[in-house]
Write a protein that holds these residues in place. Sequence first.
Motif, PDB file in Angstrom:
ATOM      1  N   LEU A   1     -63.029  52.606 -42.101  1.00 21.03           N
ATOM      2  CA  LEU A   1     -61.582  52.417 -42.111  1.00 21.03           C
ATOM      3  C   LEU A   1     -61.224  50.933 -42.151  1.00 21.03           C
ATOM      4  CD1 LEU A   1     -60.491  55.022 -39.393  1.00 21.03           C
ATOM      5  CD2 LEU A   1     -60.145  55.239 -41.873  1.00 21.03           C
ATOM      6  N   ASN A   2     -60.108  50.626 -42.829  1.00 25.67           N
ATOM      7  CA  ASN A   2     -59.569  49.259 -42.830  1.00 25.67           C
ATOM      8  C   ASN A   2     -58.053  49.324 -43.039  1.00 25.67           C
ATOM      9  OD1 ASN A   2     -59.017  49.346 -45.727  1.00 25.67           O
ATOM     10  ND2 ASN A   2     -61.234  49.098 -46.010  1.00 25.67           N
ATOM     11  N   GLU A   3     -57.432  48.183 -43.222  1.00 28.64           N
ATOM     12  CA  GLU A   3     -55.969  48.138 -43.310  1.00 28.64           C
ATOM     13  C   GLU A   3     -55.416  48.843 -44.550  1.00 28.64           C
ATOM     14  OE1 GLU A   3     -57.686  44.407 -45.139  1.00 28.64           O
ATOM     15  OE2 GLU A   3     -57.962  45.548 -43.284  1.00 28.64           O
ATOM     16  N   ASN A   4     -56.264  49.136 -45.525  1.00 26.28           N
ATOM     17  CA  ASN A   4     -55.807  49.849 -46.718  1.00 26.28           C
ATOM     18  C   ASN A   4     -56.176  51.326 -46.695  1.00 26.28           C
ATOM     19  OD1 ASN A   4     -54.529  47.714 -48.120  1.00 26.28           O
ATOM     20  ND2 ASN A   4     -56.537  46.869 -48.627  1.00 26.28           N
ATOM     21  N   SER A   5     -56.747  51.794 -45.585  1.00 26.87           N
ATOM     22  CA  SER A   5     -57.114  53.203 -45.457  1.00 26.87           C
ATOM     23  C   SER A   5     -55.914  54.013 -44.998  1.00 26.87           C
ATOM     24  CB  SER A   5     -58.247  53.352 -44.432  1.00 26.87           C
ATOM     25  OG  SER A   5     -59.383  52.609 -44.796  1.00 26.87           O
TER      26      SER A   5
ATOM     27  N   ASP B   1     -58.348  59.205 -45.923  1.00 28.88           N
ATOM     28  CA  ASP B   1     -59.655  58.699 -45.480  1.00 28.88           C
ATOM     29  C   ASP B   1     -60.169  59.421 -44.244  1.00 28.88           C
ATOM     30  OD1 ASP B   1     -60.291  56.302 -47.301  1.00 28.88           O
ATOM     31  OD2 ASP B   1     -58.209  55.972 -46.742  1.00 28.88           O
TER      32      ASP B   1
ATOM     33  N   TYR C   1     -59.164  49.178 -36.533  1.00 31.82           N
ATOM     34  CA  TYR C   1     -59.175  49.213 -37.996  1.00 31.82           C
ATOM     35  C   TYR C   1     -57.800  48.957 -38.633  1.00 31.82           C
ATOM     36  CZ  TYR C   1     -63.216  51.925 -36.399  1.00 31.82           C
ATOM     37  OH  TYR C   1     -64.331  52.347 -35.731  1.00 31.82           O
TER      38      TYR C   1
ATOM     39  N   PRO D   1     -55.413  50.983 -39.789  1.00 38.99           N
ATOM     40  CA  PRO D   1     -55.165  51.700 -41.045  1.00 38.99           C
ATOM     41  C   PRO D   1     -53.701  52.104 -41.192  1.00 38.99           C
ATOM     42  CG  PRO D   1     -56.012  53.211 -39.410  1.00 38.99           C
ATOM     43  CD  PRO D   1     -55.993  51.854 -38.760  1.00 38.99           C
TER      44      PRO D   1
ATOM     45  N   TYR E   1     -51.227  54.839 -40.847  1.00 41.43           N
ATOM     46  CA  TYR E   1     -51.465  55.838 -39.796  1.00 41.43           C
ATOM     47  C   TYR E   1     -50.304  56.831 -39.701  1.00 41.43           C
ATOM     48  CZ  TYR E   1     -54.129  56.936 -35.502  1.00 41.43           C
ATOM     49  OH  TYR E   1     -54.937  57.510 -34.563  1.00 41.43           O
TER      50      TYR E   1
END
Length: 333
Positions: A147-151, A256, A171, A173, A175
């Motif tokens: 997971l990351n900020e673009n997930s 994701d 992460y 994400p 959300y």
Amino acid sequence: MFAMHRKLVRYVVLVLTVFLLVFIILKRQSVPTSLSQYWYDPAPLTYSSRDGIESKINEKLNRPLKGEAFSPVITQFLKGKGKSSPGLEIQTQAVSLLKTRDTLLTLKEQDMVQQCKRTAIKDRSRDYGRFFNKETEGIRRTHHTYLNENSLMMEVGGNWGWDAGNFTKLYNPRYIILEPLEPYVEILEKKFENKSNVNVYNLGLGAKNETIMVKIEGNNACATSKFSGKGGNVPIFIIEATSFMTSLGVGVFDVDLLTLNCEGCEFEALNNLLSYNIIENFKNIQWATHSLLKGVKDPIGQYCKITALLSRTHRPTYQYKLNWESWRRKDIK
């Protein structure tokens, strides 16, 4: 004379009975709601028709959008993927892509289910101790390093935001949180009021659109369930899982991580999603099983069938059977 005496006795008994019934009714009405300890007095339901439920659910779908016509979190997510800002037509497109799946088990899958049932009680007992300890329990958060900020992540059963707070710190994400209890939605909205990448929906996820009256149970209402707590005086609104997903446009794009910790709703939600090809749009699915929850029909049988059907498209990445586990789509390493 004797007959008149008997009539008088019957009359007195009748009057006393009426007074007693009135007293019981008034007494019950004066009892505070079970949620009073959480500073929330639920408004009485003023509708009973199917249309009323649909209208209320639509209202709750629109609540977190803050004046926008479409989910800002989904808009951010798609822009992060290099796609133009979606309009409401993405919902129509998602529905058009929806297809039912054959959920009839093959002979091999039937064998898988039977084997699962044979070892279920032993597996659950063994894995309970393995999962619920300080060293292991955090895996439901730390496991998802992809997971990351673009997930895009969805959590069903947000409660007061313990997991959501940890996921956003780890992460950050995009959300989406679902929480059916109104006061906890308010807590979540306050907690994430400065986070534009978090949307909170005041809904539960299930097999169909419905309203359930529940009792509040557990510390911070964490054990409140439509199964064990049915018959209380707090309303929760539940939306059919696949309908909720297509209302966001899932099917046009992938999610994701879908994580479910909703006191038994996992069974209904997963069974519903597995009935459609939309299950393939979730790269990772994590859930708590709540297989000992009172009121869930045949939890072991349901769990075994869910894992058999899910194994068509996903594989476990960690698994503490009948406790907590996470599955990943087979085309992803």
